[in-house]
Design a protein around this motif. Structure first.
Motif, PDB file in Angstrom:
ATOM      1  N   ILE A   1       6.373 -27.130  10.529  1.00  0.00           N
ATOM      2  CA  ILE A   1       6.595 -27.733   9.214  1.00  0.00           C
ATOM      3  C   ILE A   1       8.089 -27.984   9.039  1.00  0.00           C
ATOM      4  CG2 ILE A   1       6.371 -27.447   6.724  1.00  0.00           C
ATOM      5  CD1 ILE A   1       4.010 -25.590   7.254  1.00  0.00           C
ATOM      6  N   ILE A   2       8.419 -29.224   8.816  1.00  0.00           N
ATOM      7  CA  ILE A   2       9.804 -29.587   8.505  1.00  0.00           C
ATOM      8  C   ILE A   2       9.860 -29.930   7.027  1.00  0.00           C
ATOM      9  CG2 ILE A   2      11.676 -31.215   8.967  1.00  0.00           C
ATOM     10  CD1 ILE A   2      10.563 -31.563  11.766  1.00  0.00           C
ATOM     11  N   SER A   3      10.737 -29.283   6.309  1.00  0.00           N
ATOM     12  CA  SER A   3      10.843 -29.488   4.860  1.00  0.00           C
ATOM     13  C   SER A   3      12.311 -29.492   4.457  1.00  0.00           C
ATOM     14  CB  SER A   3      10.084 -28.394   4.107  1.00  0.00           C
ATOM     15  OG  SER A   3      10.598 -27.110   4.437  1.00  0.00           O
ATOM     16  N   ALA A   4      12.550 -29.861   3.233  1.00  0.00           N
ATOM     17  CA  ALA A   4      13.923 -29.895   2.728  1.00  0.00           C
ATOM     18  C   ALA A   4      14.397 -28.479   2.395  1.00  0.00           C
ATOM     19  CB  ALA A   4      14.000 -30.772   1.484  1.00  0.00           C
ATOM     20  N   THR A   5      15.690 -28.229   2.587  1.00  0.00           N
ATOM     21  CA  THR A   5      16.269 -26.962   2.139  1.00  0.00           C
ATOM     22  C   THR A   5      16.353 -26.980   0.612  1.00  0.00           C
ATOM     23  OG1 THR A   5      18.487 -27.896   2.376  1.00  0.00           O
ATOM     24  CG2 THR A   5      17.599 -26.658   4.247  1.00  0.00           C
ATOM     25  N   LYS A   6      16.572 -25.831   0.023  1.00  0.00           N
ATOM     26  CA  LYS A   6      16.611 -25.735  -1.438  1.00  0.00           C
ATOM     27  C   LYS A   6      17.697 -26.601  -2.045  1.00  0.00           C
ATOM     28  CE  LYS A   6      14.494 -21.164  -1.896  1.00  0.00           C
ATOM     29  NZ  LYS A   6      14.658 -19.777  -2.381  1.00  0.00           N
ATOM     30  N   ASP A   7      18.825 -26.743  -1.320  1.00  0.00           N
ATOM     31  CA  ASP A   7      19.914 -27.552  -1.860  1.00  0.00           C
ATOM     32  C   ASP A   7      19.847 -29.008  -1.414  1.00  0.00           C
ATOM     33  OD1 ASP A   7      20.597 -27.388   0.791  1.00  0.00           O
ATOM     34  OD2 ASP A   7      22.512 -26.359   0.470  1.00  0.00           O
ATOM     35  N   PHE A   8      18.787 -29.371  -0.673  1.00  0.00           N
ATOM     36  CA  PHE A   8      18.562 -30.736  -0.194  1.00  0.00           C
ATOM     37  C   PHE A   8      19.713 -31.243   0.686  1.00  0.00           C
ATOM     38  CE2 PHE A   8      15.996 -30.459  -4.061  1.00  0.00           C
ATOM     39  CZ  PHE A   8      14.770 -30.875  -3.567  1.00  0.00           C
ATOM     40  N   ASN A   9      20.329 -30.326   1.411  1.00  0.00           N
ATOM     41  CA  ASN A   9      21.424 -30.695   2.306  1.00  0.00           C
ATOM     42  C   ASN A   9      21.105 -30.383   3.768  1.00  0.00           C
ATOM     43  OD1 ASN A   9      23.324 -31.834   0.504  1.00  0.00           O
ATOM     44  ND2 ASN A   9      23.846 -29.784  -0.239  1.00  0.00           N
ATOM     45  N   GLY A  10      19.868 -30.147   4.080  1.00  0.00           N
ATOM     46  CA  GLY A  10      19.475 -29.851   5.446  1.00  0.00           C
ATOM     47  C   GLY A  10      17.970 -29.830   5.563  1.00  0.00           C
ATOM     48  N   LEU A  11      17.490 -29.331   6.708  1.00  0.00           N
ATOM     49  CA  LEU A  11      16.056 -29.261   6.957  1.00  0.00           C
ATOM     50  C   LEU A  11      15.659 -27.835   7.299  1.00  0.00           C
ATOM     51  CD1 LEU A  11      15.617 -32.413   9.246  1.00  0.00           C
ATOM     52  CD2 LEU A  11      15.019 -32.229   6.816  1.00  0.00           C
ATOM     53  N   ASN A  12      14.571 -27.377   6.701  1.00  0.00           N
ATOM     54  CA  ASN A  12      13.960 -26.104   7.092  1.00  0.00           C
ATOM     55  C   ASN A  12      12.953 -26.370   8.201  1.00  0.00           C
ATOM     56  OD1 ASN A  12      15.155 -24.113   5.500  1.00  0.00           O
ATOM     57  ND2 ASN A  12      13.818 -24.557   3.750  1.00  0.00           N
ATOM     58  N   VAL A  13      12.937 -25.517   9.208  1.00  0.00           N
ATOM     59  CA  VAL A  13      11.941 -25.597  10.274  1.00  0.00           C
ATOM     60  C   VAL A  13      11.153 -24.298  10.289  1.00  0.00           C
ATOM     61  CG1 VAL A  13      11.525 -25.864  12.735  1.00  0.00           C
ATOM     62  CG2 VAL A  13      13.396 -27.122  11.653  1.00  0.00           C
ATOM     63  N   THR A  14       9.843 -24.411  10.056  1.00  0.00           N
ATOM     64  CA  THR A  14       8.964 -23.240  10.058  1.00  0.00           C
ATOM     65  C   THR A  14       7.902 -23.449  11.133  1.00  0.00           C
ATOM     66  OG1 THR A  14       9.285 -22.955   7.685  1.00  0.00           O
ATOM     67  CG2 THR A  14       7.427 -21.796   8.667  1.00  0.00           C
ATOM     68  N   VAL A  15       7.715 -22.415  11.965  1.00  0.00           N
ATOM     69  CA  VAL A  15       6.742 -22.491  13.050  1.00  0.00           C
ATOM     70  C   VAL A  15       5.913 -21.222  13.069  1.00  0.00           C
ATOM     71  CG1 VAL A  15       6.399 -22.761  15.536  1.00  0.00           C
ATOM     72  CG2 VAL A  15       8.336 -23.895  14.427  1.00  0.00           C
ATOM     73  N   LYS A  16       4.575 -21.374  13.091  1.00  0.00           N
ATOM     74  CA  LYS A  16       3.691 -20.220  13.166  1.00  0.00           C
ATOM     75  C   LYS A  16       2.398 -20.626  13.866  1.00  0.00           C
ATOM     76  CE  LYS A  16       1.900 -16.318  10.475  1.00  0.00           C
ATOM     77  NZ  LYS A  16       2.603 -15.309  11.291  1.00  0.00           N
ATOM     78  N   SER A  17       1.861 -19.715  14.677  1.00  0.00           N
ATOM     79  CA  SER A  17       0.640 -19.986  15.426  1.00  0.00           C
ATOM     80  C   SER A  17      -0.447 -18.994  15.057  1.00  0.00           C
ATOM     81  CB  SER A  17       0.925 -19.895  16.933  1.00  0.00           C
ATOM     82  OG  SER A  17      -0.276 -19.918  17.674  1.00  0.00           O
ATOM     83  N   LYS A  18      -1.691 -19.348  15.382  1.00  0.00           N
ATOM     84  CA  LYS A  18      -2.805 -18.419  15.214  1.00  0.00           C
ATOM     85  C   LYS A  18      -2.895 -17.434  16.369  1.00  0.00           C
ATOM     86  CE  LYS A  18      -5.385 -21.654  12.367  1.00  0.00           C
ATOM     87  NZ  LYS A  18      -6.546 -22.541  12.220  1.00  0.00           N
ATOM     88  N   GLN A  19      -2.075 -17.657  17.390  1.00  0.00           N
ATOM     89  CA  GLN A  19      -1.966 -16.696  18.482  1.00  0.00           C
ATOM     90  C   GLN A  19      -1.166 -15.494  17.980  1.00  0.00           C
ATOM     91  OE1 GLN A  19      -3.221 -17.102  21.607  1.00  0.00           O
ATOM     92  NE2 GLN A  19      -2.460 -15.162  22.393  1.00  0.00           N
ATOM     93  N   GLN A  20      -1.760 -14.315  18.018  1.00  0.00           N
ATOM     94  CA  GLN A  20      -1.132 -13.124  17.456  1.00  0.00           C
ATOM     95  C   GLN A  20       0.098 -12.714  18.267  1.00  0.00           C
ATOM     96  OE1 GLN A  20      -2.170 -11.700  14.506  1.00  0.00           O
ATOM     97  NE2 GLN A  20      -3.513 -13.503  14.493  1.00  0.00           N
ATOM     98  N   LYS A  21       1.109 -12.204  17.564  1.00  0.00           N
ATOM     99  CA  LYS A  21       2.326 -11.650  18.162  1.00  0.00           C
ATOM    100  C   LYS A  21       2.977 -12.626  19.138  1.00  0.00           C
ATOM    101  CE  LYS A  21       0.684  -6.898  17.678  1.00  0.00           C
ATOM    102  NZ  LYS A  21       0.354  -5.608  18.354  1.00  0.00           N
ATOM    103  N   SER A  22       3.061 -13.867  18.714  1.00  0.00           N
ATOM    104  CA  SER A  22       3.675 -14.882  19.559  1.00  0.00           C
ATOM    105  C   SER A  22       5.186 -14.700  19.600  1.00  0.00           C
ATOM    106  CB  SER A  22       3.356 -16.273  19.018  1.00  0.00           C
ATOM    107  OG  SER A  22       1.965 -16.492  18.990  1.00  0.00           O
ATOM    108  N   LYS A  23       5.773 -15.134  20.712  1.00  0.00           N
ATOM    109  CA  LYS A  23       7.221 -15.151  20.847  1.00  0.00           C
ATOM    110  C   LYS A  23       7.654 -16.589  21.118  1.00  0.00           C
ATOM    111  CE  LYS A  23       7.770 -10.410  22.532  1.00  0.00           C
ATOM    112  NZ  LYS A  23       8.293  -9.554  23.622  1.00  0.00           N
ATOM    113  N   TYR A  24       8.785 -16.957  20.540  1.00  0.00           N
ATOM    114  CA  TYR A  24       9.256 -18.327  20.650  1.00  0.00           C
ATOM    115  C   TYR A  24      10.740 -18.354  21.013  1.00  0.00           C
ATOM    116  CZ  TYR A  24       5.243 -19.103  17.478  1.00  0.00           C
ATOM    117  OH  TYR A  24       4.009 -19.112  16.883  1.00  0.00           O
ATOM    118  N   TYR A  25      11.114 -19.381  21.746  1.00  0.00           N
ATOM    119  CA  TYR A  25      12.505 -19.780  21.830  1.00  0.00           C
ATOM    120  C   TYR A  25      12.644 -21.084  21.066  1.00  0.00           C
ATOM    121  CZ  TYR A  25      13.998 -16.324  25.272  1.00  0.00           C
ATOM    122  OH  TYR A  25      14.331 -15.151  25.890  1.00  0.00           O
ATOM    123  N   PHE A  26      13.701 -21.172  20.255  1.00  0.00           N
ATOM    124  CA  PHE A  26      13.939 -22.391  19.482  1.00  0.00           C
ATOM    125  C   PHE A  26      15.430 -22.654  19.424  1.00  0.00           C
ATOM    126  CE2 PHE A  26      15.180 -24.419  15.480  1.00  0.00           C
ATOM    127  CZ  PHE A  26      14.467 -25.606  15.572  1.00  0.00           C
ATOM    128  N   GLY A  27      15.791 -23.921  19.547  1.00  0.00           N
ATOM    129  CA  GLY A  27      17.198 -24.252  19.404  1.00  0.00           C
ATOM    130  C   GLY A  27      17.491 -25.689  19.735  1.00  0.00           C
TER     131      GLY A  27
END
Length: 809
Positions: free
Chosen positions: A563-589
């Protein structure tokens, strides 16, 4: 038999549903768990009554399937011999005393029986038993000596809908008999009973008709195929063809019959008939008019053949074509009657599907024979001519004891008296037909076109659209717009597997599974018993079963939701990632900066700069080649999911945005924010979720930059894909509004506007200002193309306007 009935009645007095460890799909209507287990081993036998050839075949089927799953070869006997000890029995009990259209599966210690009053219900019960055997084996690997323990239980079950269908297009791409049989096995395993076999198309005629041999010597072969997604990247120039002999057709029909599946052939008419016309040009309104094909999509061989004098060609690209069967010539109908004579002989099905969809009237409008037919019969227009065409064919097929099925366009100009409507353009046509007291099969593109992607991050070309398993499971064939009496005309539903972009069997499996399991429950299980949470509980076991069967399937269910959404101050983007796979590990950058972080269970972070951002969802430990990513080498991990996404920041990215008119519900994207989320669609319709689609309406968006800014350029990202009825806007107007009373936003009183007329076919509309403007609000207005012109796919319909992103620089 009386004892069996008593046991089953006892089960029905204490019904349990969803509160068990079984993973049956589709879920049975009534289930009672009992104490104890039944052991299936090399000492188990199958019993049945003697003298019933059909039941003999079912017993042999069960014997073979148990051997495939367990390795045990169980003998088949009429009764259990007296004196036999330590023998467990699976009994197939066909009894005319068994009530209704149901069957029962009862597993007791030492004795299992499947009882029904018809052979096909016995067969359905066997599918339930086979799933129980397979899951029990998967839980604890058995040896030839120890056996497999099945839980004791009682089930009574019956289908909700009489029509439970799956479709396969073998025309755009051809598949061998061996795979068609495997496809039928997939249907049987999940209690489908109709196989819709799409056998004729513009791109190939796939059924042998002895009276017209050139249908297969010419019509089954094309000189090349479009490369990639329409409009494609040229032609592969590779001859392509294939067809089924009548002997092979009979073989498939018999194979399906033994699995209680009715094979429904589709012979397309009056449209989608290019292959037949290529074989017999006199079927066209204009036999001397060369087949039209864009030069960029045409094979070199076809170009050479046309130069040498060949007139009609088998189509090599996808879409809708003007060259259709001539409705003004009696010779056309005689041809079709002769074809249908052979089809009716080959297929014992009550139903014959005659297509009836996407038939342009362009040639009919200028064809002397068609216009004479309209005048002679006092028809209103070409739509009524199509209705005449369908009704004439229906009358002929009715005389042979057949019932026609047609796509919902057969409603246009008046519905044939006994026709069954297959509603694909949403549910509107099906609802209309049911209200007219016609039988209906629901097959709306959303969510029942299985050629559409089931993943938002698909790694291969699909037709477009997004039909995840959740949407399939949530589908209800009996629309709320129908009352109880009208709903009785809904025979059931069907999912369609079109194959423009499915050229191999592994891809077909991938598109089919696991969505077919969800649809099976929609069509079989009682509506009130459907439970998505319980289906989710069963999904891991379904996947394990598919793994054991070595079936290629999509794991999109576990795909992380990004999910990409606006930050609260509308000066950037929030990135939220979640899976139904339990205890997942991610690299992001940001891969562009070799900057990444490790996250556990989910990602919740913000970004403020452009770059190529990557997500790697890590799975179980495994040896193998890793990936050098940033300054980490992730060789110990197996990736369950990978995604790379370019983010383009500009002055509009992440800002507040409003739409004057909302997008069509078929293509809503993520709402207005889709246009300022920094994601630019670079894959066309493959990523249709990144577009807002407007059907016949304009797009007007107002962006709040947050403060006065200097603006020098605006870029509007659109899509030009006319074969899919998607057109560029006719003009784009940009308005610049200073920071004043915000009510001005709804009063359409901008300080200054610039209009850009769209003249080329570029997907990006760039408005470069001669001098920068200072403003807080930017309004972008894109005017819809309007009505699709004559000669184009979808002529006469409203054009779609697809908008992806608005850049402000």
């Amino acid at each position: 038999m009386k004892k069996i009935l008593a046991i089953v009645l006892l089960f029905n007095c204490s019904i349990v549903f969803g509160q068990n460890n079984l993973n049956l799909v589709p879920a049975p209507a009534h289930l009672t768990m009992l104490k104890g287990t039944f052991k299936i081993s090399n000492k188990t036998i199958i019993t049945k009554i003697s003298g019933n050839a059909e039941l003999d075949k079912i017993a042999n089927y069960l014997q073979n399937r148990i051997r495939e799953i367990t390795g045990y070869i169980l003998p088949i006997e009429g009764t259990v011999e007296k004196g036999k000890k330590n023998v467990s029995v699976i009994n197939l009990d066909l009894s005319n005393k068994w009530p209704g259209n149901s069957h029962s599966v009862v597993i007791n210690k030492g004795f299992t029986f499947i009882v029904a009053n018809k052979e096909d219900y016995i067969f359905q019960g066997i599918q339930t038993l086979l799933q129980i055997i397979e899951d029990s084996k998967n839980k604890k690997e058995a040896t030839i000596n120890t056996g497999i323990e099945l839980p004791c239980l009682g089930i009574t079950d019956e289908a909700r809908f009489p029509y439970r269908g799956m479709h396969l297009d073998v025309c755009r791409h051809f598949f061998p008999v061996s795979f068609v049989k495997k496809y039928i096995d997939y249907l049987a395993a999940y209690k489908f009973n109709k196989f819709h076999w799409h056998l004729t198309e513009d791109q190939g005629w796939r059924i042998e008709i002895k009276k017209y041999p050139e249908l297969t010597t010419i019509g089954a072969n094309r000189n090349g195929t479009l490369i990639g997604r329409y409009p494609g990247k040229g032609n592969d120039n590779k001859p392509y063809g294939g067809f089924y002999t009548q002997a092979e057709i009979k073989e498939v029909v018999q194979y399906a019959k033994e699995r209680y599946i009715d094979v429904i052939p589709e012979i397309e008419m009056p449209g989608h008939s290019s292959a037949a016309i290529a074989a017999y040009p006199w079927l066209s309104c204009f036999p001397q008019k060369p087949t039209e094909m864009p030069p960029t999509m045409m094979s070199q061989k076809s170009m050479d053949e046309q130069k040498a004098g060949r007139i009609k060609l088998v189509q090599e690209t996808w879409g809708v074509f003007d060259d259709v069967f001539c409705a003004g010539k009696d010779s056309t109908f005689k041809f079709l009657e002769n074809v249908l004579d052979e089809v009716c002989t080959l297929f014992p099905s009550q139903y014959i599907h005659i297509g009836g969809d996407e038939c342009p009237k362009t040639h009919w409008k200028v064809c002397p024979a068609c216009q004479k037919r309209i005048k002679d019969l006092n028809l209103k227009d070409e739509h009524e001519l199509q209705s005449y065409f369908i009704q004439r064919i229906e009358k002929y097929l009715n005389s042979k004891g057949k019932t026609i099925i047609g796509w919902d366009e057969i409603l246009e100009g008046g519905l044939a008296p006994n026709a069954v409507v297959m509603s694909w353009r949403g549910e509107k046509g099906g609802i209309e037909a049911a209200k007219q007291k016609h039988n209906v099969i629901m097959t709306p593109g959303n969510p029942l076109y299985f050629d559409h992607t089931q993943s938002k991050n698909e790694d291969s070309v699909t037709f477009g659209g997004y039909n995840p398993i959740e949407n399939v499971y949530a589908y209800e064939p009996a629309s709320k717009e129908l009352n109880a009496e009208e709903a009785k005309y809904i025979l059931g539903a069907q999912a369609n597997m079109w194959t423009e972009y499915q050229s191999n069997t592994r891809k077909i499996e991938y598109q089919l599974f696991p969505r077919i399991t969800a649809l099976s429950e929609v069509l079989w299980s009682p509506k009130e018993k459907r439970d998505w949470k319980d289906f989710e509980r069963r999904l891991p076991a379904i996947f394990e079963r598919l793994d054991k069967q070595k079936i290629n399937y999509s794991k999109a269910y576990y795909e992380p939701k990004i999910i990409i959404s606006a930050t609260k101050d509308f000066n950037g983007l929030n990135v939220t990632v979640k899976s139904k796979q339990q205890k997942s590990k991610y690299y992001f950058g940001n891969k562009s900066e070799s900057n990444f972080s490790l996250y556990v269970d989910s990602i919740n972070t913000s970004i403020t700069s452009s770059g190529l951002y990557g997500i790697r969802m890590l799975g179980s430990m495994s040896a193998g080649i890793g990936e050098k990513w940033g300054n980490a080498f992730l060789s110990p991990f197996e990736y369950l999911f990978t995604s790379d996404q370019k983010i383009y920041f500009n002055k509009a990215t992440g800002k507040k945005i409003t739409l004057t008119t909302q997008a069509d519900k078929k293509y809503p994207g993520d709402g207005a924010f889709t246009l300022v989320n920094g994601v630019q669609n670079e894959k066309g319709m493959l990523k249709s979720s990144e577009f807002l689609g407007f059907s016949g309406t304009d797009m007007e968006a107002t962006i709040d930059l947050g403060k006065d800014m200097e603006v020098s350029k605006i870029v509007l990202h659109t899509l030009n894909q006319q074969g899919s009825w998607i057109y560029l806007p006719s003009q784009v107007e940009v308005s610049f509004i200073p920071f004043i009373d915000t009510t001005i936003i709804t009063k359409h009183a901008p300080i200054e506007s610039v209009t850009h007329m769209v003249k080329d076919e570029s997907n990006t509309q760039t408005i470069q200002l001669t001098e920068p403007k200072t403003c807080r609000y930017v309004r972008v207005y894109a005017k819809n193309f309007g009505i699709i012109p004559t000669g184009k796919p979808g002529a006469g319909n409203r054009a779609w306007l697809f908008v992806d992103e608005i850049e402000v620089q």
